[in-house]
Scaffold this motif. Sequence first.
Motif, PDB file in Angstrom:
ATOM      1  N   ALA A   1       0.214  57.972   0.884  1.00 31.24           N
ATOM      2  CA  ALA A   1       1.325  57.111   0.478  1.00 31.24           C
ATOM      3  C   ALA A   1       2.592  57.934   0.254  1.00 31.24           C
ATOM      4  O   ALA A   1       3.695  57.511   0.638  1.00 31.24           O
ATOM      5  N   ARG A   2       2.461  59.101  -0.340  1.00 29.85           N
ATOM      6  CA  ARG A   2       3.626  59.958  -0.577  1.00 29.85           C
ATOM      7  C   ARG A   2       4.233  60.441   0.737  1.00 29.85           C
ATOM      8  O   ARG A   2       5.468  60.507   0.884  1.00 29.85           O
ATOM      9  N   GLN A   3       3.381  60.758   1.721  1.00 32.45           N
ATOM     10  CA  GLN A   3       3.893  61.188   3.017  1.00 32.45           C
ATOM     11  C   GLN A   3       4.667  60.068   3.712  1.00 32.45           C
ATOM     12  O   GLN A   3       5.769  60.285   4.238  1.00 32.45           O
ATOM     13  N   THR A   4       4.099  58.864   3.706  1.00 31.95           N
ATOM     14  CA  THR A   4       4.790  57.733   4.319  1.00 31.95           C
ATOM     15  C   THR A   4       6.105  57.437   3.612  1.00 31.95           C
ATOM     16  O   THR A   4       7.125  57.152   4.251  1.00 31.95           O
ATOM     17  N   CYS A   5       6.095  57.522   2.289  1.00 36.09           N
ATOM     18  CA  CYS A   5       7.320  57.290   1.527  1.00 36.09           C
ATOM     19  C   CYS A   5       8.383  58.334   1.851  1.00 36.09           C
ATOM     20  O   CYS A   5       9.578  58.015   1.931  1.00 36.09           O
ATOM     21  N   ALA A   6       7.968  59.586   2.047  1.00 34.88           N
ATOM     22  CA  ALA A   6       8.929  60.643   2.375  1.00 34.88           C
ATOM     23  C   ALA A   6       9.600  60.377   3.725  1.00 34.88           C
ATOM     24  O   ALA A   6      10.828  60.474   3.865  1.00 34.88           O
ATOM     25  N   THR A   7       8.799  60.023   4.729  1.00 40.25           N
ATOM     26  CA  THR A   7       9.358  59.745   6.051  1.00 40.25           C
ATOM     27  C   THR A   7      10.291  58.538   6.013  1.00 40.25           C
ATOM     28  O   THR A   7      11.408  58.576   6.545  1.00 40.25           O
ATOM     29  N   CYS A   8       9.838  57.467   5.386  1.00 43.33           N
ATOM     30  CA  CYS A   8      10.620  56.236   5.354  1.00 43.33           C
ATOM     31  C   CYS A   8      11.864  56.376   4.484  1.00 43.33           C
ATOM     32  O   CYS A   8      12.913  55.785   4.781  1.00 43.33           O
ATOM     33  N   PHE A   9      11.768  57.157   3.425  1.00 42.31           N
ATOM     34  CA  PHE A   9      12.936  57.408   2.585  1.00 42.31           C
ATOM     35  C   PHE A   9      14.011  58.146   3.372  1.00 42.31           C
ATOM     36  O   PHE A   9      15.207  57.837   3.272  1.00 42.31           O
ATOM     37  N   GLY A  10      13.597  59.105   4.195  1.00 41.98           N
ATOM     38  CA  GLY A  10      14.558  59.826   5.024  1.00 41.98           C
ATOM     39  C   GLY A  10      15.264  58.918   6.017  1.00 41.98           C
ATOM     40  O   GLY A  10      16.488  59.009   6.209  1.00 41.98           O
ATOM     41  N   VAL A  11      14.520  58.008   6.642  1.00 37.30           N
ATOM     42  CA  VAL A  11      15.126  57.100   7.614  1.00 37.30           C
ATOM     43  C   VAL A  11      16.077  56.122   6.931  1.00 37.30           C
ATOM     44  O   VAL A  11      17.177  55.847   7.434  1.00 37.30           O
TER      45      VAL A  11
ATOM     46  N   CYS B   1      17.758  56.588   4.178  1.00 44.00           N
ATOM     47  CA  CYS B   1      18.967  57.332   3.798  1.00 44.00           C
ATOM     48  C   CYS B   1      19.849  57.610   5.012  1.00 44.00           C
ATOM     49  O   CYS B   1      21.075  57.555   4.937  1.00 44.00           O
ATOM     50  N   PHE B   2      19.235  57.917   6.146  1.00 44.58           N
ATOM     51  CA  PHE B   2      19.988  58.169   7.382  1.00 44.58           C
ATOM     52  C   PHE B   2      20.813  56.943   7.767  1.00 44.58           C
ATOM     53  O   PHE B   2      21.953  57.062   8.224  1.00 44.58           O
TER      54      PHE B   2
ATOM     55  N   THR C   1      14.860  67.752   7.595  1.00 38.61           N
ATOM     56  CA  THR C   1      15.550  68.207   8.808  1.00 38.61           C
ATOM     57  C   THR C   1      16.316  67.063   9.450  1.00 38.61           C
ATOM     58  O   THR C   1      17.420  67.247   9.975  1.00 38.61           O
ATOM     59  N   PHE C   2      15.726  65.875   9.425  1.00 36.57           N
ATOM     60  CA  PHE C   2      16.381  64.697   9.997  1.00 36.57           C
ATOM     61  C   PHE C   2      17.681  64.387   9.274  1.00 36.57           C
ATOM     62  O   PHE C   2      18.710  64.084   9.910  1.00 36.57           O
ATOM     63  N   LEU C   3      17.667  64.451   7.953  1.00 32.11           N
ATOM     64  CA  LEU C   3      18.880  64.164   7.181  1.00 32.11           C
ATOM     65  C   LEU C   3      19.916  65.269   7.334  1.00 32.11           C
ATOM     66  O   LEU C   3      21.121  65.016   7.214  1.00 32.11           O
TER      67      LEU C   3
END
Length: 446
Positions: free
Chosen positions: A186-196, A198-199, A244-246
Motif C-alpha cells: 500500500a505504501r508503494q502504491t501511495c508513493a507512485t500515485c502521490f508523485g503522479v 503532484c505532477f 525522479t519523476f517530480l
Amino acid sequence: MPKNRKRNTAHRGGGGSGSGGGGSSGAAAATGSQHRNIQPFSDEDASIETMSHCSGYSDPSSFAEDGPEVLDEEGSQEDLEYKLKGLIDLTLDKSAKTRQAALDGIKSALASKMLCEFILERRMTLTDSIERCLKKGKSEEQRAAAALAPVLCVQLGPGIESEEVLKALGPVLKKIICDGAASVQARQTCATCFGVCCFIATEDITELYSALECLEGVFSKSYVAEKDSGPGTALQVGALLAWTFLLTICPIGEVKNKLEVHFRKLPSLLSSDDVNMRIAAGESLALLLELARGLESDFLYEDMESLTQMLRALATDGNKHRAKVDKRRQRSVFRDILRAVEERDFPAETVKFGPERMYIDCWVKKHTYDTFKEVLGSGMQYHLQSNEFLRNVFELGPPVMLDAAALKTMKISRFERHLYNSAAFKARTKARSKCRDKRADVGEFF
C-alpha cells in the motif's frame, strides 16, 4: 406481491403452476408436516432476487472483467454513466471486498474513457470516497483507492479541480507513505500515485518541494541499508522513481541542489541485491545525468570512470546465482544506460496509437511515459489520442478528430486478434523448430 405468492407456490407445492392463493394453501395442506418449517419469502431473498436482475452495477468486478471493449460495443454513454453511478454508491458499502471492487471498476472506466463532464459533477463525492477508503481500509483497499486518485487527476487535468483533489488526498497519501505500520504494498502504491498527482496538480512550488522531501526520506534509507532484498525494497524503488519523476518539473536551481546531494550516493544502489532497485537506480542516474548535461553541456562527474565500470559490469552481468529473466532484463536496460553515459545517445523508441506515432528520444520522456503507463495501464493509448493534458505533456498537439467509420475500420475485433496471434505463434514455432535438430543433440552424446 404476485411474484412472492408465485414463488411460495412453486417452492412449497411442486404441483401446478396455474393455481392462485387457494390452490397454494391446498397444496400446502396436502404435503403434510414436512413443509411446516419453511419460512415465508423474506426481504433478504427479495433483495437477492432484485440484485440478480440488475446487470448494471450489482457486481462491481464484472466491469473490470468485461473491459472497455464491451462498453464500446454493447453499452452507450448513458449505460456507462449509469454503471459508474452505481459503482460510486458501492464505495460506501459495508463490505471491504465490494468497496475494493467498486474502486477497481471506477478506475477501469476512467482509464478507458474520457468522462470529464461526468467526473466534474461528482469529483467531490469520488474524492471523499477515496479518502474514506484510504483512512479506514486495509492493504488491498488502500491500494485500490490510491490507484484511483491519479486516474481521477488525469481526467480532470491541471487546474483548480485537480488541486482540490490533491489538497484533500495529499496529506492522507503522505501519512500512509511514512507509516511504518502500514502495508509495504500500500505504501508503494501511495508513493507512485502521490508523485503522479503532484505532477499534475501542484502549482505551489513549496508543495512540490515538500513532496520531494517526503519521497526522498523514504528511498534515502537504502543508501545505508546493508541488506536491501526484503519487502521494504519495493517501497524504496517506488519512492525513488516517483522522486525522479517530480524532479523533471523542478526549477533549475532545485535540480542543481538535488544533483549535488544525490548524484554521488545513487551509484551505491547499483550493487543492490534487488534487480528492480538496480534498474531504478540506473535509470535515475541516466535521467539526472541528462538533466545535468542540459544545464551544463560540459558537466563531468568526478568519479565517472568508476561509474562507467559499474554500468559495464551490470550490462554484461553473468552471475549464476541470479535468475535468467532478471539478468536478461538488467543487461538490456544497462546497455542503454551505458550508451547514454558514454556516448550521450538514447536509443529512440516509437509508440503507435491509432493513426499517430510518438517518438521517445530522451530519458525524461521515457520515464514520463512509463509512469503514466503504469497508472493508466491498457488505457494509455486511448488517453494519448483523446486526453488534451497528456498530449500537451508529450507535445502531440490537439487531438486528431476521426469519424466513427474511420475508427471502426481501424479497430480489430477480438476474434481477428486471436486468429492473428494463433497464426503468428504457429509460424514462430515452425521457424524455431528448424533450428532444433534433435538428432544433432543425440549425436553429441553417442
